[in-house]
Design an enzyme around this catalytic site. Structure first.
Site, short mmCIF file in Angstrom:
data_model
loop_
_atom_site.label_atom_id
_atom_site.label_comp_id
_atom_site.label_asym_id
_atom_site.label_seq_id
_atom_site.Cartn_x
_atom_site.Cartn_y
_atom_site.Cartn_z
N TYR A 48 40.69 -1.15 -41.73
CA TYR A 48 40.73 -1.70 -42.32
C TYR A 48 40.66 -3.19 -41.35
O TYR A 48 39.57 -2.71 -40.69
CB TYR A 48 42.39 -1.99 -41.94
CG TYR A 48 43.19 -2.61 -40.28
CD1 TYR A 48 42.88 -2.18 -39.10
CD2 TYR A 48 43.63 -3.55 -40.13
CE1 TYR A 48 43.49 -1.36 -37.89
CE2 TYR A 48 43.20 -3.98 -38.99
CZ TYR A 48 43.86 -3.43 -37.96
OH TYR A 48 44.34 -3.36 -36.44
N LYS A 99 37.70 0.37 -36.41
CA LYS A 99 38.98 0.04 -36.58
C LYS A 99 40.05 0.29 -37.74
O LYS A 99 39.77 0.09 -38.65
CB LYS A 99 38.85 -1.95 -37.32
CG LYS A 99 39.97 -2.35 -37.20
CD LYS A 99 39.49 -3.89 -36.96
CE LYS A 99 40.38 -5.39 -37.13
NZ LYS A 99 41.85 -4.82 -36.01
N GLU A 114 42.07 -3.70 -23.66
CA GLU A 114 42.33 -4.72 -24.21
C GLU A 114 43.92 -5.14 -25.03
O GLU A 114 44.81 -4.34 -24.17
CB GLU A 114 41.52 -4.45 -25.46
CG GLU A 114 41.64 -2.99 -26.48
CD GLU A 114 40.83 -3.19 -27.75
OE1 GLU A 114 40.81 -4.34 -28.19
OE2 GLU A 114 40.89 -2.18 -27.83
N LEU A 146 37.74 -2.81 -29.26
CA LEU A 146 37.65 -2.70 -30.34
C LEU A 146 36.38 -4.09 -30.30
O LEU A 146 36.84 -4.93 -29.44
CB LEU A 146 39.02 -2.98 -31.23
CG LEU A 146 38.13 -3.89 -32.54
CD1 LEU A 146 37.82 -2.34 -33.37
CD2 LEU A 146 38.92 -4.83 -33.46
#
Ligand code: PDD
Length: 285
Positions: free
Chosen positions: A33, A149, A182, A207
């Site tokens: 996505y 992702k 993250e 990411l």
């Protein structure tokens, strides 16, 4: 106001938008996505989002559902049909619909594509940033390819919920070596006592956020010192500032980490300056 979704070649009313029960996204989270900001009716950093989409698809050996320029037209049409001025566009591509089997479906199975767009409340986002947000730490428990992702987000869902239940906005994953990777849906940053901005290098462990990439440019433009290296939670507790970045939060100051105030407990000067200047550096065509 009526909303529309683009689903496999058709614009359909949002409430009637459907995918098949044997879509591999639904059964295996076998898809990717993108989330792209829309500002003043235009997509922010579309080119970089498109590049990352192509990369995610390539890594998973899923075909691009249509050529890039055609996809770009659908983006624009979806934004227009939903009359979005300031908001986000969501795009999902999966390996398609096929009889359930873990291995790849037969050649020729078409990828499924869904695109939606909605307005968000910029004033509310600004207010949240002016106050700053709280974050909590959680153990890293995701697969080692979070650079893709993928829609496979169960650990992120659980981490975000853990944050919510502790009155926080975001959770930071901490790896087995004690380093922050993250956030559950954002990249993580601190500013040291000496004034260096620190964030983890974009390897397979995080990411490569589009906002992160643009913020690196803003940091260079401001002549700030950047250290692209992993940092620990102890460093985060002792930091002068902290902040998160994402397409939906831009640059948002962090004022509490695991219940402890960051710096003097108010949004930091550097985070606030980066937020202010971020959109001047983002690409809008
Ligand atoms: N999330 N890290 C993770 C795990 C993310 O899910 C995101 C974005 C980011 C920041 O990437 P970018 O700057 O390109 O938005 C980092 C989106 C917004 C989401 O899942 O809603």
């Amino acid at each position: 106001m009526s909303r529309f979704a683009y689903v496999n070649g058709r614009y359909v009313p949002h409430r009637a938008a459907r995918v098949h029960v044997e879509d591999r996204g639904y059964q295996f989270a076998d898809g990717v996505y993108e989330v792209c900001e829309i500002r003043a009716g235009r997509l922010v950093d579309e080119r970089r989002h498109m590049d990352r989409l192509e990369r995610s698809l390539q890594e998973l050996r899923i075909a691009m559902p249509m050529p890039r320029n055609a996809l770009s037209l659908v983006f624009r049409e979806t934004v227009a049909r939903n009359r979005v001025r300031d908001g986000i566009m969501y795009l999902q591509v999966t390996r398609g619909v096929a009889r359930r089997d873990h291995a790849f479906p037969p050649p020729g199975t078409r990828p499924s594509i869904v695109i939606t767009a909605k307005n968000h409340d910029l004033d509310k986002l600004e207010q949240g940033a002016a106050e700053g947000v709280a974050i909590v730490s959680v153990p890293e428990n995701r697969w080692p390819r979070v650079d893709i992702k993928s829609v496979s987000l169960l650990p992120n869902v659980l981490a975000k919920q853990a944050a919510r239940e502790q009155g926080a906005k975001e959770a930071w994953f901490v790896d087995a070596q004690g380093y922050v990777t993250e956030g559950s849906s954002s990249n993580a940053w601190i500013v040291t006592r000496e004034g260096s901005v620190v964030t983890r290098p974009a390897d397979f462990g995080i990411l490569r956020g589009i906002t992160r990439t643009v913020v690196l440019e803003v940091i260079a433009d401001h002549g700030l010192t950047l250290e692209e290296r992993p940092f620990t939670m102890e460093e985060a507790y002792a930091a002068r500032e902290a902040f998160i970045t994402s397409a939906t939060q831009f640059v948002t100051p962090v004022v509490r980490i695991d219940g402890k105030p960051v710096g003097n407990g108010a949004p930091g000067l550097i985070a606030s300056a980066l937020r202010r200047d971020y959109h001047d550096h983002a690409e809008v065509v």
